[in-house]
Design an enzyme around this catalytic site. Structure first.
Site, PDB file in Angstrom:
ATOM      1  N   ASP A  42       4.439  -0.334  -0.884  1.00  0.00           N
ATOM      2  CA  ASP A  42       3.440  -1.300  -1.369  1.00  0.00           C
ATOM      3  C   ASP A  42       2.231  -0.567  -1.937  1.00  0.00           C
ATOM      4  OD1 ASP A  42       2.104  -3.657  -1.862  1.00  0.00           O
ATOM      5  OD2 ASP A  42       1.504  -3.977   0.210  1.00  0.00           O
TER       6      ASP A  42
ATOM      7  N   ASP B  49       6.555  -5.906  -6.923  1.00  0.00           N
ATOM      8  CA  ASP B  49       5.670  -5.662  -5.773  1.00  0.00           C
ATOM      9  C   ASP B  49       6.339  -6.123  -4.488  1.00  0.00           C
ATOM     10  OD1 ASP B  49       3.526  -5.088  -4.136  1.00  0.00           O
ATOM     11  OD2 ASP B  49       2.346  -6.832  -4.726  1.00  0.00           O
TER      12      ASP B  49
ATOM     13  N   GLU C  53      -5.142  -4.752  -6.067  1.00  0.00           N
ATOM     14  CA  GLU C  53      -4.359  -5.912  -5.648  1.00  0.00           C
ATOM     15  C   GLU C  53      -4.605  -6.240  -4.186  1.00  0.00           C
ATOM     16  OE1 GLU C  53      -0.934  -8.050  -3.828  1.00  0.00           O
ATOM     17  OE2 GLU C  53      -1.676  -6.035  -3.389  1.00  0.00           O
ATOM     18  N   GLU C  54      -4.730  -5.205  -3.354  1.00  0.00           N
ATOM     19  CA  GLU C  54      -4.706  -5.415  -1.906  1.00  0.00           C
ATOM     20  C   GLU C  54      -5.917  -6.177  -1.376  1.00  0.00           C
ATOM     21  OE1 GLU C  54      -2.190  -5.112  -0.289  1.00  0.00           O
ATOM     22  OE2 GLU C  54      -0.954  -3.499  -1.050  1.00  0.00           O
TER      23      GLU C  54
END
Length: 456
Positions: free
Chosen positions: A281, A343, A315-316
């Site tokens: 990830d 993803d 993104e996180e």
């Protein structure tokens, strides 16, 4: 009713598929697959990213290094228009953190603070723990949790359902006066390794520190409470949110020969959490995206439409990369044929899922027919299904405004075992699966770039 535009797209795709799909593109796909297996470029690149740069949290020097590295690799592969598009991103710092059970049986408890959490007061805090199994159970207790630490011991029932406790637990507990919140790790197993992730605060309630504990620790405290034992815990967290800092999305292209203004976008996100190596990830998604473009370029293929690589930032813990790209590229939305995102780890790709949230049911069916007529014969050797579903977090800001999204979804058999943990490391990646995935994405993107299909 189905729109005439969508019907035309479907008929165009059916016609194109009948003319071009069986032989030339199948042969091209075989070449892509052979080249991916021969070079194992994706596997080697991911190893370098994980071993030499490591985890890449938004705002960190490691993410800055990854952005520079990705640009260099894309330039070396022969892509054009390689550049970084600036984005301001959150800069959350974990700091020192620890937890110790004081009663009834003293021992250390493994924790990971949740991204965006505030820290404890200097010197930490000590309080009794109240274990709940749902928001409803918390609501029934109400102010009985005032001055205590609330632990949400909620069994994993799929990521989408269970993650609400991680995201909203702190504010739900603060509403009733809790001084901190702990959340059972959101995953099927933890092997005494906690899972972190993003959380958010409701501005209506005080901000209290919040962290994940392992499944082992969470269920142990549940048993202690069931026996009527007093649970007391000391928590120390040095987390803090600093001012936003500059970062960037990485963009590169293989320009189309006939319709360069029309774009097939393929993507993954470069950032990760600040634990492990960010292999699954989403180092995996970023690197197979880069490798898919490298394979197409390396074989000298000339797509009719432009294939654009985008490696997202943040993104996180903010989704700023996807939002910034949406804002900067809104004028070309009608020319983005599809925005594809990978993803979901490194295991074998299972499906490409078409995401059209604004379309009617009939239009979605027609669009899926168009996709199948364009790509199904090519995906069959990979064992990949084409269906309706979800695309991805980073492309979602565009998709909500009408861009066609496509999610590249992997098997995920063990993805959530290591998701957001220290165990998200390169050793769990299969070389064969990775080459397979890169070739599948290259084939899929090239097929869309060669076609005239439009999905809406």
């Amino acid at each position: 009713m189905i729109s005439s535009r969508c019907l035309l797209a479907c008929l165009t795709a059916l016609s194109l598929g009948a003319q071009t799909a069986p032989e030339p593109l199948l042969q091209t796909s075989q070449r892509l697959r052979a080249e991916a297996a021969r070079t194992n470029g994706a596997y080697e690149d991911l190893a370098w990213l994980c071993d030499r740069i490591g985890h890449r949290l938004s705002g960190s020097p490691q993410l800055d290094r990854a952005i520079d590295w990705a640009q260099a690799r894309l330039k070396a592969a022969g892509l054009v228009n390689v550049h970084a598009e600036p984005v301001m991103v959150p800069h959350w710092v974990r700091g020192h953190e620890s937890a110790d059970l004081l009663l009834p049986t003293p021992h250390h408890v493994h924790i990971l603070g949740l991204g965006g959490s505030v820290g404890t007061p200097e010197g930490g805090l000590t309080a009794d723990v109240v274990v709940v199994g749902s928001f409803d159970e918390l609501d029934k207790l109400g102010t009985a949790v005032k001055g205590k630490i609330v632990l949400f011991d909620v069994p994993y029932a799929g990521y989408g359902r269970t993650v609400a406790y991680r995201h909203d637990g702190a504010s739900r507990a603060a509403k009733y006066g809790a001084v901190a919140a702990l959340v059972r790790s959101v995953g099927p197993i933890s092997l005494d390794t906690p899972h972190t992730g993003a959380m958010d605060y409701d501005p209506a309630y005080p901000k209290i520190p919040t962290a994940c504990v392992t499944i082992e620790a969470s269920t142990q405290m549940r048993r202690m409470q069931q026996r009527g034992e007093r649970i007391q815990l000391r928590l120390e967290m040095g987390a803090k949110l600093l001012p936003d800092v500059p970062s960037a999305n990485v963009v590169a292209e293989i320009r189309g020969t006939e319709k360069p203004e029309e774009v097939v976008l393929i993507s993954g996100h470069l950032d990760s959490w600040d634990v492990g190596q960010g292999a699954q990830d989403d180092g995996a998604g970023s690197v197979i995206t880069m490798e898919a473009a490298r394979l197409i370029q390396g074989l000298g293929l000339k797509p009719r439409r432009t294939i654009r690589v985008v490696l997202w930032t943040n993104e996180e813990n903010g989704l700023r990369g996807g939002q910034a790209y949406r804002d900067a590229h809104r004028a070309e939305f009608k020319q983005i044929i599809a925005a594809v995102e990978s993803d979901s780890g490194s295991e074998k790709v299972q499906s490409f899922e078409l995401d059209l949230p604004k379309a009617s049911a009939e239009a979605k069916t027609a669009a899926l027919t168009a996709l199948k007529s364009t790509a199904a014969p090519l995906m069959e050797p990979f064992g990949v299904a084409l269906k309706l579903g979800h695309s991805g977090a980073d492309v979602s800001p565009m998709v909500r405004e009408g861009v066609t999204g496509i999610g590249m979804n992997h098997a995920g058999t063990h993805y959530f075992d290591v998701h957001h943990t220290e165990a998200d490391t390169f050793d769990k990646v299969s070389k064969e699966d990775f080459a397979h995935n890169a070739a599948a994405l290259a084939t899929f993107a090239y097929a869309l770039a060669q076609s005239d299909v439009r999905f809406q």
